[in-house]
Design a protein around this motif. Sequence first.
Motif, mmCIF file in Angstrom:
data_model
loop_
_atom_site.group_PDB
_atom_site.id
_atom_site.type_symbol
_atom_site.label_atom_id
_atom_site.label_comp_id
_atom_site.label_asym_id
_atom_site.label_seq_id
_atom_site.Cartn_x
_atom_site.Cartn_y
_atom_site.Cartn_z
ATOM 1 N N LYS A 179 56.612 101.962 -22.305
ATOM 2 C CA LYS A 179 57.267 102.606 -23.585
ATOM 3 C C LYS A 179 56.393 102.179 -24.734
ATOM 4 C CE LYS A 179 61.829 103.722 -22.318
ATOM 5 N NZ LYS A 179 63.212 103.305 -22.662
ATOM 6 N N PRO A 180 56.193 103.042 -25.914
ATOM 7 C CA PRO A 180 55.600 102.693 -27.004
ATOM 8 C C PRO A 180 56.714 101.875 -27.921
ATOM 9 C CG PRO A 180 55.937 105.241 -27.202
ATOM 10 C CD PRO A 180 56.445 104.686 -25.853
ATOM 11 N N LEU A 181 56.048 100.643 -28.225
ATOM 12 C CA LEU A 181 56.847 99.851 -29.217
ATOM 13 C C LEU A 181 56.337 100.179 -30.435
ATOM 14 C CD1 LEU A 181 57.094 96.473 -27.110
ATOM 15 C CD2 LEU A 181 58.969 97.793 -28.097
ATOM 16 N N TYR A 182 57.250 99.938 -31.531
ATOM 17 C CA TYR A 182 56.698 100.221 -32.828
ATOM 18 C C TYR A 182 57.210 98.817 -33.594
ATOM 19 C CZ TYR A 182 57.154 105.039 -31.629
ATOM 20 O OH TYR A 182 56.636 106.415 -30.944
ATOM 21 N N TRP A 183 56.018 98.379 -34.326
ATOM 22 C CA TRP A 183 56.426 97.133 -35.243
ATOM 23 C C TRP A 183 56.488 97.577 -36.384
ATOM 24 C CZ3 TRP A 183 57.251 92.637 -34.758
ATOM 25 C CH2 TRP A 183 56.729 91.279 -35.538
ATOM 26 N N GLN A 184 57.705 97.240 -36.956
ATOM 27 C CA GLN A 184 58.303 97.806 -38.192
ATOM 28 C C GLN A 184 58.417 96.486 -39.154
ATOM 29 O OE1 GLN A 184 61.704 100.106 -36.705
ATOM 30 N NE2 GLN A 184 60.347 101.699 -36.217
ATOM 31 N N HIS A 185 58.117 97.055 -40.348
ATOM 32 C CA HIS A 185 58.237 96.045 -41.483
ATOM 33 C C HIS A 185 59.226 96.527 -42.837
ATOM 34 C CE1 HIS A 185 56.823 93.015 -44.373
ATOM 35 N NE2 HIS A 185 56.488 94.229 -45.254
ATOM 36 N N VAL B 245 56.949 101.951 -40.326
ATOM 37 C CA VAL B 245 56.102 101.468 -38.913
ATOM 38 C C VAL B 245 54.509 101.120 -39.454
ATOM 39 C CG1 VAL B 245 55.036 102.208 -36.728
ATOM 40 C CG2 VAL B 245 57.473 103.124 -37.650
ATOM 41 N N GLU B 246 54.512 99.644 -39.152
ATOM 42 C CA GLU B 246 53.028 99.283 -39.282
ATOM 43 C C GLU B 246 52.034 99.314 -38.033
ATOM 44 O OE1 GLU B 246 53.245 95.063 -40.419
ATOM 45 O OE2 GLU B 246 53.320 95.735 -42.480
ATOM 46 N N GLU B 247 52.614 99.573 -36.889
ATOM 47 C CA GLU B 247 51.527 99.657 -35.566
ATOM 48 C C GLU B 247 52.667 100.023 -34.407
ATOM 49 O OE1 GLU B 247 49.196 96.285 -32.951
ATOM 50 O OE2 GLU B 247 50.171 95.444 -34.977
ATOM 51 N N THR B 248 51.811 100.941 -33.818
ATOM 52 C CA THR B 248 52.263 101.165 -32.554
ATOM 53 C C THR B 248 51.494 100.575 -31.381
ATOM 54 O OG1 THR B 248 53.040 103.197 -33.322
ATOM 55 C CG2 THR B 248 52.860 103.053 -30.796
ATOM 56 N N ILE B 249 52.461 99.682 -30.426
ATOM 57 C CA ILE B 249 51.964 98.947 -29.423
ATOM 58 C C ILE B 249 51.952 99.612 -28.257
ATOM 59 C CG2 ILE B 249 51.952 96.857 -28.106
ATOM 60 C CD1 ILE B 249 53.321 95.705 -30.533
#
Length: 189
Positions: free
Chosen positions: A145-151, A185-189
Motif C-alpha cells: 500500500k502507499p504510505l504517506y509521510w505527513q508533516h 503530505v510531504e512524500e508518498t512511499i
Amino acid sequence: MIVAMMLFTFMTACSSDQQEAAKETEEMGMADGMEGMGEMEGMDMAQQGNEAAAVNTEGEPAFVKAYMDIKNALVNDNYEQVKQAASDLQEGLESSKLSEGQRSQLMESAGQLAEAQDIMAQRQAFAQLSRQLYQAMKDMKVTDKPLYWQHCPMALDGQGANWLSFEEQVRNPFMGQKMPGCGSVEETI
C-alpha cells in the motif's frame, strides 16, 4: 492585534481543510454568539467529531498495524489505547523481517511510548518512532500500500513533526482533536 496574528499563523500553518471548516462554521451560524471566546476556540469546536477511523490493515505486518493503531489513538487523544498499541507494536516487531538494529531501535521507542506518563510524552516518543519507522520503510519494502509521510509544522510546540499514514487525508496525531486536519503530505512511499 495578538489574536489577529495568532489567527494568521494558524491559518497559514494548517491545511486548507482547517480554513474550510472555519468558513463552514461561520456560514452555518455556529459562530454567532461566540464573541469573547476567541477565534481559535470557535475553530476547535468546528473540528469536533473528526476522530480517526480505522483503515483496513488486513495482510499488513503486525508492527505496521500497531503503528497505525498508535497514530489513530493519538488522533483521538486516547492515552490508554496508545499504551496498548505500543505493547502490540513491541510484540509485532519480534517477528518482523526488519534488521536487528532497526528492530532494537523501534522496540526502544515503543517502550518509551508504553511507559509515557501523559499524552504529550507519548507524542514526543511517537515523533521519534515515526522517524525510525520511516527510515525502515524506505530501506525495505514492507507493504504494498502507499504510505504517506505527513508533516505538521505546529507539532511539539512549533518544532514540527512527521508521521506515516495509509490515508492521504491528514489526521494529525500531534494535535489530536484540537486540530486533526492540520498538516500536509510531504512524500508518498
